[in-house]
Design a protein around this motif. Structure first.
Motif, PDB file in Angstrom:
ATOM      1  N   LYS A 162       0.832  -1.210   0.000  1.00 25.25           N
ATOM      2  CA  LYS A 162       0.000   0.000   0.000  1.00 25.25           C
ATOM      3  C   LYS A 162       0.867   1.261   0.000  1.00 25.25           C
ATOM      4  O   LYS A 162       0.573   2.227  -0.704  1.00 25.25           O
ATOM      5  N   LYS A 163       1.956   1.248   0.778  1.00 23.51           N
ATOM      6  CA  LYS A 163       2.855   2.405   0.813  1.00 23.51           C
ATOM      7  C   LYS A 163       3.447   2.687  -0.558  1.00 23.51           C
ATOM      8  O   LYS A 163       3.560   3.849  -0.963  1.00 23.51           O
ATOM      9  N   ILE A 164       3.800   1.645  -1.267  1.00 23.73           N
ATOM     10  CA  ILE A 164       4.362   1.843  -2.609  1.00 23.73           C
ATOM     11  C   ILE A 164       3.303   2.415  -3.537  1.00 23.73           C
ATOM     12  O   ILE A 164       3.560   3.361  -4.276  1.00 23.73           O
ATOM     13  N   HIS A 165       2.103   1.858  -3.499  1.00 23.40           N
ATOM     14  CA  HIS A 165       1.031   2.368  -4.358  1.00 23.40           C
ATOM     15  C   HIS A 165       0.744   3.836  -4.050  1.00 23.40           C
ATOM     16  O   HIS A 165       0.534   4.635  -4.957  1.00 23.40           O
ATOM     17  N   GLU A 166       0.758   4.197  -2.778  1.00 25.10           N
ATOM     18  CA  GLU A 166       0.514   5.593  -2.398  1.00 25.10           C
ATOM     19  C   GLU A 166       1.630   6.491  -2.918  1.00 25.10           C
ATOM     20  O   GLU A 166       1.378   7.596  -3.395  1.00 25.10           O
ATOM     21  N   HIS A 167       2.872   6.012  -2.839  1.00 24.35           N
ATOM     22  CA  HIS A 167       4.016   6.783  -3.342  1.00 24.35           C
ATOM     23  C   HIS A 167       3.898   7.003  -4.853  1.00 24.35           C
ATOM     24  O   HIS A 167       4.082   8.108  -5.348  1.00 24.35           O
ATOM     25  N   VAL A 168       3.580   5.934  -5.576  1.00 26.47           N
ATOM     26  CA  VAL A 168       3.464   6.033  -7.032  1.00 26.47           C
ATOM     27  C   VAL A 168       2.319   6.973  -7.409  1.00 26.47           C
ATOM     28  O   VAL A 168       2.429   7.749  -8.358  1.00 26.47           O
ATOM     29  N   ALA A 169       1.231   6.916  -6.646  1.00 26.35           N
ATOM     30  CA  ALA A 169       0.069   7.751  -6.955  1.00 26.35           C
ATOM     31  C   ALA A 169       0.350   9.238  -6.785  1.00 26.35           C
ATOM     32  O   ALA A 169      -0.390  10.066  -7.306  1.00 26.35           O
ATOM     33  N   THR A 170       1.414   9.594  -6.084  1.00 20.10           N
ATOM     34  CA  THR A 170       1.753  11.012  -5.931  1.00 20.10           C
ATOM     35  C   THR A 170       2.762  11.478  -6.981  1.00 20.10           C
ATOM     36  O   THR A 170       3.112  12.650  -7.008  1.00 20.10           O
ATOM     37  N   ASP A 171       3.215  10.573  -7.822  1.00 22.72           N
ATOM     38  CA  ASP A 171       4.156  10.909  -8.894  1.00 22.72           C
ATOM     39  C   ASP A 171       3.346  11.499 -10.053  1.00 22.72           C
ATOM     40  O   ASP A 171       2.628  10.785 -10.747  1.00 22.72           O
ATOM     41  N   GLY A 172       3.443  12.807 -10.241  1.00 16.77           N
ATOM     42  CA  GLY A 172       2.636  13.509 -11.247  1.00 16.77           C
ATOM     43  C   GLY A 172       2.771  12.944 -12.646  1.00 16.77           C
ATOM     44  O   GLY A 172       1.788  12.823 -13.377  1.00 16.77           O
ATOM     45  N   GLU A 173       3.973  12.585 -13.043  1.00 19.70           N
ATOM     46  CA  GLU A 173       4.190  12.021 -14.385  1.00 19.70           C
ATOM     47  C   GLU A 173       3.488  10.678 -14.513  1.00 19.70           C
ATOM     48  O   GLU A 173       2.844  10.393 -15.516  1.00 19.70           O
ATOM     49  N   PHE A 174       3.588   9.843 -13.490  1.00 21.13           N
ATOM     50  CA  PHE A 174       2.909   8.547 -13.524  1.00 21.13           C
ATOM     51  C   PHE A 174       1.395   8.736 -13.614  1.00 21.13           C
ATOM     52  O   PHE A 174       0.729   8.088 -14.417  1.00 21.13           O
ATOM     53  N   VAL A 175       0.861   9.618 -12.799  1.00 22.63           N
ATOM     54  CA  VAL A 175      -0.585   9.860 -12.796  1.00 22.63           C
ATOM     55  C   VAL A 175      -1.034  10.363 -14.170  1.00 22.63           C
ATOM     56  O   VAL A 175      -2.040   9.902 -14.713  1.00 22.63           O
ATOM     57  N   ARG A 176      -0.270  11.288 -14.754  1.00 21.08           N
ATOM     58  CA  ARG A 176      -0.619  11.817 -16.081  1.00 21.08           C
ATOM     59  C   ARG A 176      -0.662  10.691 -17.114  1.00 21.08           C
ATOM     60  O   ARG A 176      -1.607  10.577 -17.887  1.00 21.08           O
ATOM     61  N   ARG A 177       0.362   9.822 -17.111  1.00 24.76           N
ATOM     62  CA  ARG A 177       0.399   8.704 -18.068  1.00 24.76           C
ATOM     63  C   ARG A 177      -0.719   7.708 -17.795  1.00 24.76           C
ATOM     64  O   ARG A 177      -1.371   7.209 -18.719  1.00 24.76           O
ATOM     65  N   PHE A 178      -0.956   7.411 -16.521  1.00 23.92           N
ATOM     66  CA  PHE A 178      -2.000   6.464 -16.133  1.00 23.92           C
ATOM     67  C   PHE A 178      -3.365   6.922 -16.633  1.00 23.92           C
ATOM     68  O   PHE A 178      -4.097   6.166 -17.274  1.00 23.92           O
ATOM     69  N   VAL A 179      -3.699   8.165 -16.345  1.00 29.98           N
ATOM     70  CA  VAL A 179      -5.001   8.711 -16.761  1.00 29.98           C
ATOM     71  C   VAL A 179      -5.093   8.766 -18.284  1.00 29.98           C
ATOM     72  O   VAL A 179      -6.113   8.407 -18.872  1.00 29.98           O
ATOM     73  N   GLY A 180      -4.017   9.184 -18.935  1.00 29.15           N
ATOM     74  CA  GLY A 180      -4.004   9.249 -20.399  1.00 29.15           C
ATOM     75  C   GLY A 180      -4.223   7.890 -21.044  1.00 29.15           C
ATOM     76  O   GLY A 180      -5.010   7.747 -21.986  1.00 29.15           O
ATOM     77  N   GLU A 181      -3.533   6.879 -20.525  1.00 28.67           N
ATOM     78  CA  GLU A 181      -3.697   5.528 -21.072  1.00 28.67           C
ATOM     79  C   GLU A 181      -5.103   4.993 -20.809  1.00 28.67           C
ATOM     80  O   GLU A 181      -5.679   4.308 -21.653  1.00 28.67           O
ATOM     81  N   ALA A 182      -5.658   5.301 -19.642  1.00 28.92           N
ATOM     82  CA  ALA A 182      -7.015   4.864 -19.332  1.00 28.92           C
ATOM     83  C   ALA A 182      -8.016   5.514 -20.286  1.00 28.92           C
ATOM     84  O   ALA A 182      -8.953   4.865 -20.755  1.00 28.92           O
ATOM     85  N   GLN A 183      -7.807   6.790 -20.596  1.00 34.54           N
ATOM     86  CA  GLN A 183      -8.713   7.480 -21.516  1.00 34.54           C
ATOM     87  C   GLN A 183      -8.616   6.909 -22.926  1.00 34.54           C
ATOM     88  O   GLN A 183      -9.626   6.739 -23.602  1.00 34.54           O
ATOM     89  N   VAL A 184      -7.412   6.587 -23.355  1.00 33.65           N
ATOM     90  CA  VAL A 184      -7.239   5.955 -24.673  1.00 33.65           C
ATOM     91  C   VAL A 184      -7.938   4.603 -24.671  1.00 33.65           C
ATOM     92  O   VAL A 184      -8.659   4.260 -25.616  1.00 33.65           O
ATOM     93  N   GLY A 185      -7.730   3.831 -23.605  1.00 35.43           N
ATOM     94  CA  GLY A 185      -8.380   2.524 -23.505  1.00 35.43           C
ATOM     95  C   GLY A 185      -9.890   2.624 -23.528  1.00 35.43           C
ATOM     96  O   GLY A 185     -10.573   1.810 -24.152  1.00 35.43           O
ATOM     97  N   ALA A 186     -10.430   3.647 -22.877  1.00 30.96           N
ATOM     98  CA  ALA A 186     -11.884   3.834 -22.842  1.00 30.96           C
ATOM     99  C   ALA A 186     -12.440   4.181 -24.214  1.00 30.96           C
ATOM    100  O   ALA A 186     -13.598   3.873 -24.514  1.00 30.96           O
ATOM    101  N   ALA A 187     -11.612   4.795 -25.068  1.00 27.37           N
ATOM    102  CA  ALA A 187     -12.071   5.188 -26.399  1.00 27.37           C
ATOM    103  C   ALA A 187     -12.047   4.021 -27.385  1.00 27.37           C
ATOM    104  O   ALA A 187     -12.649   4.108 -28.456  1.00 27.37           O
ATOM    105  N   LEU A 188     -11.356   2.933 -27.041  1.00 22.29           N
ATOM    106  CA  LEU A 188     -11.256   1.784 -27.938  1.00 22.29           C
ATOM    107  C   LEU A 188     -12.498   0.921 -27.813  1.00 22.29           C
ATOM    108  O   LEU A 188     -13.059   0.771 -26.740  1.00 22.29           O
ATOM    109  N   GLY A 189     -12.886   0.348 -28.909  1.00 17.72           N
ATOM    110  CA  GLY A 189     -14.029  -0.548 -28.892  1.00 17.72           C
ATOM    111  C   GLY A 189     -13.826  -1.681 -29.872  1.00 17.72           C
ATOM    112  O   GLY A 189     -13.881  -1.480 -31.085  1.00 17.72           O
ATOM    113  N   HIS A 190     -13.546  -2.871 -29.374  1.00 18.30           N
ATOM    114  CA  HIS A 190     -13.344  -4.039 -30.228  1.00 18.30           C
ATOM    115  C   HIS A 190     -13.534  -5.289 -29.375  1.00 18.30           C
ATOM    116  O   HIS A 190     -13.199  -5.284 -28.189  1.00 18.30           O
TER     117      HIS A 190
END
Length: 182
Positions: A93-121
């Motif tokens: 949990k401590k590691i996940h919390e640390h990663v979640a505060t990394d702005g670059e990681f969060v930006r990439r995570f959200v961006g990839e999730a949005q791309v994934g949400a736009a895919l349909g197959h």
């Protein structure tokens, strides 16, 4: 870095990427004999040991990778998974919390999730929702449930039994992925 280390590192990475873990391990451990400063080498070896079921050894190598590079998100997440598998939930949990505060990681995570949400197959897992939990601030991606095992699990199972994926099955998997990318 001298040419010999560079060659070992490049060949080790190549074997690792091809899931030729025995050859990769030989090359990468030789790299570490001469230079212990490669976080990615520790991470790759951690993945190899984890794949073999040597979870304690994998943990040790992931920890070394993260100590060398505290912002190495992939190694940190690998370590969190390893902690979780061993019932070390607070550490994970401590590691996940640390990663979640990394702005670059969060930006990439959200961006990839949005791309994934736009895919349909039919051959792509649907993203149902993504966001941050209002209580904890933890980021998440909710996907549809897919019954069965992953290709990774299939390959690992075959490898442990000394078998390979039949060519016709590999071809069918590649065709399904290619169809999804079309």
């Amino acid at each position: 870095m001298d040419d010999r280390i560079r060659h070992l590192l490049n060949k080790g990475r190549e074997h690792y990427e091809n899931r030729e873990f025995e050859q990769a391990e030989r090359m990468l451990t030789r790299v570490l004999k001469d230079n212990r400063g490669f976080a990615d080498v520790y991470n790759m070896l951690g993945v190899i040991y984890h794949d073999r079921g040597q979870v304690a050894l994998a943990q040790e190598y992931f920890e070394k990778a993260v100590r060398l590079n505290p912002r190495y998100t992939e190694a940190a997440l690998n370590l969190a998974v390893t902690y979780n598998e061993q019932g070390m939930y607070d550490e994970a949990k401590k590691i996940h919390e640390h990663v979640a505060t990394d702005g670059e990681f969060v930006r990439r995570f959200v961006g990839e999730a949005q791309v994934g949400a736009a895919l349909g197959h039919a051959n792509i897992v649907r993203v149902l929702e993504c966001g941050a939990d209002p209580d904890t601030g933890a980021y998440y991606v909710a996907t549809e449930f897919v019954d069965g095992i992953s290709v990774q699990q299939l390959l690992t199972s075959l490898d442990r039994r000394g078998r390979r994926l039949p060519p016709e099955t590999a071809a069918a998997l590649v065709a399904a992925v290619a169809d999804a990318l079309d």
